[in-house]
Every structure is written in structure tokens, then in C-alpha cells.
Design a protein around this motif. Sequence first.
Motif, mmCIF file in Angstrom:
data_model
loop_
_atom_site.group_PDB
_atom_site.id
_atom_site.type_symbol
_atom_site.label_atom_id
_atom_site.label_comp_id
_atom_site.label_asym_id
_atom_site.label_seq_id
_atom_site.Cartn_x
_atom_site.Cartn_y
_atom_site.Cartn_z
ATOM 1 N N ALA A 90 -2.515 0.029 -2.574
ATOM 2 C CA ALA A 90 -2.768 0.249 -1.137
ATOM 3 C C ALA A 90 -4.145 -0.260 -0.753
ATOM 4 O O ALA A 90 -5.121 -0.030 -1.480
ATOM 5 N N GLY A 91 -4.205 -0.919 0.373
ATOM 6 C CA GLY A 91 -5.502 -1.215 0.960
ATOM 7 C C GLY A 91 -6.132 0.101 1.397
ATOM 8 O O GLY A 91 -5.430 1.015 1.833
ATOM 9 N N THR A 92 -7.444 0.191 1.262
ATOM 10 C CA THR A 92 -8.129 1.375 1.784
ATOM 11 C C THR A 92 -8.672 1.083 3.183
ATOM 12 O O THR A 92 -9.390 1.892 3.755
ATOM 13 N N HIS A 93 -8.321 -0.103 3.697
ATOM 14 C CA HIS A 93 -8.837 -0.519 5.007
ATOM 15 C C HIS A 93 -7.816 -0.349 6.130
ATOM 16 O O HIS A 93 -7.783 -1.116 7.083
ATOM 17 N N LYS A 94 -6.946 0.652 5.946
ATOM 18 C CA LYS A 94 -6.039 0.967 7.062
ATOM 19 C C LYS A 94 -6.197 2.447 7.414
ATOM 20 O O LYS A 94 -7.158 2.822 8.052
ATOM 21 N N TRP A 95 -5.311 3.304 6.927
ATOM 22 C CA TRP A 95 -5.319 4.705 7.393
ATOM 23 C C TRP A 95 -6.496 5.493 6.830
ATOM 24 O O TRP A 95 -6.859 6.536 7.369
ATOM 25 N N GLY A 155 1.885 1.120 -0.977
ATOM 26 C CA GLY A 155 1.639 2.414 -0.344
ATOM 27 C C GLY A 155 0.706 2.379 0.841
ATOM 28 O O GLY A 155 0.206 3.417 1.277
ATOM 29 N N VAL A 156 0.488 1.188 1.407
ATOM 30 C CA VAL A 156 -0.633 1.048 2.340
ATOM 31 C C VAL A 156 -0.502 1.909 3.610
ATOM 32 O O VAL A 156 -1.509 2.375 4.127
ATOM 33 N N HIS A 157 0.728 2.151 4.084
ATOM 34 C CA HIS A 157 0.857 2.956 5.306
ATOM 35 C C HIS A 157 1.143 4.435 5.019
ATOM 36 O O HIS A 157 1.451 5.196 5.939
ATOM 37 N N PRO A 200 -9.179 -6.273 -3.387
ATOM 38 C CA PRO A 200 -9.624 -6.494 -1.998
ATOM 39 C C PRO A 200 -8.632 -6.046 -0.931
ATOM 40 O O PRO A 200 -9.029 -5.816 0.212
ATOM 41 N N ASN A 201 -7.363 -5.967 -1.269
ATOM 42 C CA ASN A 201 -6.363 -5.549 -0.282
ATOM 43 C C ASN A 201 -5.016 -5.344 -0.981
ATOM 44 O O ASN A 201 -4.887 -5.637 -2.184
ATOM 45 N N THR A 202 -4.045 -4.906 -0.248
ATOM 46 C CA THR A 202 -2.715 -4.625 -0.811
ATOM 47 C C THR A 202 -2.087 -5.897 -1.373
ATOM 48 O O THR A 202 -1.501 -5.894 -2.460
ATOM 49 N N THR A 203 -2.200 -6.961 -0.609
ATOM 50 C CA THR A 203 -1.538 -8.214 -0.983
ATOM 51 C C THR A 203 -2.045 -8.718 -2.334
ATOM 52 O O THR A 203 -1.248 -9.098 -3.203
HETATM 53 C C1 LIG Z 1 3.784 -2.716 4.400
HETATM 54 C C2 LIG Z 1 2.593 -3.620 4.320
HETATM 55 N N1 LIG Z 1 2.156 -4.031 3.121
HETATM 56 C C3 LIG Z 1 1.096 -4.853 2.996
HETATM 57 C C4 LIG Z 1 0.405 -5.305 4.090
HETATM 58 C C5 LIG Z 1 -0.792 -6.170 3.878
HETATM 59 O O1 LIG Z 1 -1.882 -5.334 3.670
HETATM 60 P P1 LIG Z 1 -3.296 -5.887 3.187
HETATM 61 O O2 LIG Z 1 -3.984 -6.418 4.372
HETATM 62 O O3 LIG Z 1 -4.000 -4.679 2.633
HETATM 63 O O4 LIG Z 1 -3.037 -6.923 2.160
HETATM 64 C C6 LIG Z 1 0.833 -4.915 5.375
HETATM 65 C C7 LIG Z 1 0.200 -5.365 6.622
HETATM 66 O O5 LIG Z 1 -0.892 -5.466 6.884
HETATM 67 C C8 LIG Z 1 1.939 -4.057 5.475
HETATM 68 O O6 LIG Z 1 2.377 -3.654 6.684
#
Ligand SMILES: Cc1ncc(COP(=O)(O)O)c(C=O)c1O
Length: 403
Positions: A241-246, A220-222, A101-104
Motif C-alpha cells: 500500500a502507498g502511504t500517500h493516500k488515506w 491494500g492502498v484504499h 515509493p508507492n503501491t505500483t
Molecule cells: C487500487 C489501486 N491500486 C494502486 C494504485 C496506484 O497507487 P500508487 O500511486 O501508490 O502506485 C491506485 C491508484 O492510484 C489504485 O486505485
Amino acid sequence: MDRRDFLVGAGLLAVTPTAASAAQGLDWGAVRREFRLDPTLINLGLFYLASNPREVRDAVDDFKRKLDANSHDLMPSHAQEVADALGKYVGGAADDIALVPNTTIGLSIVYGGLRLRADQELLLSDQDHSWHQEAARLAAARVGAKVRIGTLFADSAQVTEDEVATRLRNALTPQTRAVGITWVQSSTGVKMPVRACAQVVAEANKGRAVADRCLLVVDGVHGLAAVDDDAARLGADVFVAGTHKWLFGPRGTGMAWVNPQVSDQIVPLLPSLSNRSATAALGPGGFHPFEHYYAVRAAVEFHQRLGRPRVAARVAELATRFKDGLAEIPGVVIHTPRDPGMSAGLVCFDVPGKTGDEVVARLSQKRIQVTTAAYRIPYARIGTSILNTPEEIDRTLKEIRAL
Ligand SMILES: Cc1ncc(COP(=O)(O)O)c(C=O)c1O
């Protein structure tokens, strides 16, 4: 240029442009019109949680309609198509992708599932996101292992590849079971030299037994969809990496790629919907907002049509314009390297006599959205998305000068 022209034009132009010409040849205004951005706002925080282009919104709506019609029709083939698309996008294989679901949560699943002993440690750096660090801490605490937080450079603005590699080499011990780094740090804007780190970890692994082998884990999210590189070919063992950023993917979607050579070192934490491969089975199960997951493919395709080299070049061009402008404002300190090789789309800076929060508040009065990094030192920060324009950068610089 209307939407069809933009799509057709982008399709015709997507012939692997060279880096120098990469940002040229696209109507960025037409790209921007695919998004429902607030037109009254200069938004330099678009990396935070993605706005979705029309194609992605349409795909979400379409899948939603189908699920509303009959939710038994879960269409697992679409999950496979998403893994195929992401695998190809990162230069790897679909079987090495887990949908998360997300990076975290992706990082938590990786550290939590890593075969880790009480006599081992996880080594992260002081510039990794606090949720990355916390994911490692929670995993280590469960087995009585340690987390060590190192420092991989003295000055973010001056960091070099050699400095990071040397500091990492000196920090590794035979007990280090995983090193966690961030491709593009949201605290400083530094783009970490992942390949150099992978080289150091590979040297340290020489002669180690499988159970002692150190894995390189990359947040790798950013970098994903902001940097023109294949995430699966950076030399890392794990890339999350989240796919919900860049990438502008649906909110609540992300991916973990695991090097197939180490996938047996990470066991699933949760039941999964997929038994496609050891890595796919890391993806948490139960029912999800499937319309979002399935629409990730549309985000990948949108991005590929724009062309990754062209996107990365535009992101870098705007970031460089901003840094060049900041450098001319007396007293302003830029914390991100000027070198595009050591940075991407995030730029952190300080305005003399103002805290980061004050900068955010003052620019907000001018309808300019910037953020601070939620870290030890909350610098003011912008992200240069392909949806921003050179004029927006110049307006922002003018307002910063006025501060
Ligand atoms: C470097 C970095 N890693 C992880 C996250 C968390 O990402 P996500 O919302 O995909 O869990 C963030 C901020 O949103 C971030 O800046």
C-alpha cells in the motif's frame, strides 16, 4: 479548539473507542484545519494523492533542513523507526516491512521478484487496478508465465463473501502461483473479503511443495488507514500500500509487508539500502527523498492519535450517508455495496443519461471535486475522507439531484 487542544484531546480520547461511538468525540473541524485544503472546494477525491497534515509537513521540513545541512547524515535509524511504526500499525513486525515509493512499484517488486516458472500463472481479477495487472504481466512475461484475469463477482452492488470465495476456489489451478486482489477496489468501492480469500488459498495450498505454493497478494492502498483492521493479520502473504493516500503520508512513500513464512519466495529486484531482513531488502535502493520517507512515521503517529476505529467509523459514516442519499434519487445506480462490511470509503455510482466524466464536469462547475474510476466502466466516484463533512455530502447530493 486550537491545535494543542485537538492533539491533547485526541490523545486523551485514544482509549480504543467502541465502533458505535468511534466517530464521536473528535473535533473533525480541528482535524481538518491541520491541512492546507482549498477552502473553496468540496474535495471528495482526497484519497487520490494525500494532502499532508501540519505534523507531517513539519517533519518533512525538519528532515529536509538536516539533510541540507549535511547530506552525509542520512540517519538510517529513522528508516528503522518508520519500519517500526508501520509494522506496529499493520499488526506485524518491522522486519517484515519494505519501504517502497508507492503501491505500483511495491507490487512490481513483489511479482517481479517472485520465484515463478514458465508453467505457472498469476491470477488477478478484472477489478484490480490496471497498474497492478500490468505489474503482474511484466513479471510473468519475463519468465514466459501467464497472467489470467478472472471475475470474482457478477454484480458489485450485490457481491457477497460466499460468491467471491466460491468463484476464487473454482478459478484456482495447481499452476496458480499467486492470486492478486484489491482490499478496497477503486473501480467499484467493493471491500474484498481478504480473510475468506486467504482461506480458499490455504485450502488450495494443502500438500503443495514450497515452489508451487500459491501466494495471496493484496493491493491494500484504499484500505490502509480507511478500514479498522490489521493488514498483516488478514491472512494475506503480501500486503502492499502507498502511504500517500488515506494515511496522509508524504507523497512518494509506501510499504510492502511480507509474511515471513514466504519471504524466501521473493528475491530482490534491485539493490537495496537495507539488509535488515529479507523483506526490508526488497525496498529499492539508491538515494531517495529521505525527508519524505522519514516523515511517514509522523503520519502513522498522527493517525494513531486520531484512533483507527474512529477514523474508519467516520469514513464509513460519510460513505453510508452518501449512499443513503443517492438511493433516494430516482434513476441513480449505486455500484458499491450498501453493506459497510463489504465497502469502505469509495462509492461508485451512475447518474441516468450522464457519463461519469459528465458528472465530474458538472459538479466541478459547482466547485465539487469528484472523479471517475479509470477502468473499463468509468463510473462517477467519490471518496469520503475524515476531512469531509456531512454538510459537504449533503451539498453534493443536492447537486447530483439537480443533474
Ligand atoms: C487500487 C489501486 N491500486 C494502486 C494504485 C496506484 O497507487 P500508487 O500511486 O501508490 O502506485 C491506485 C491508484 O492510484 C489504485 O486505485
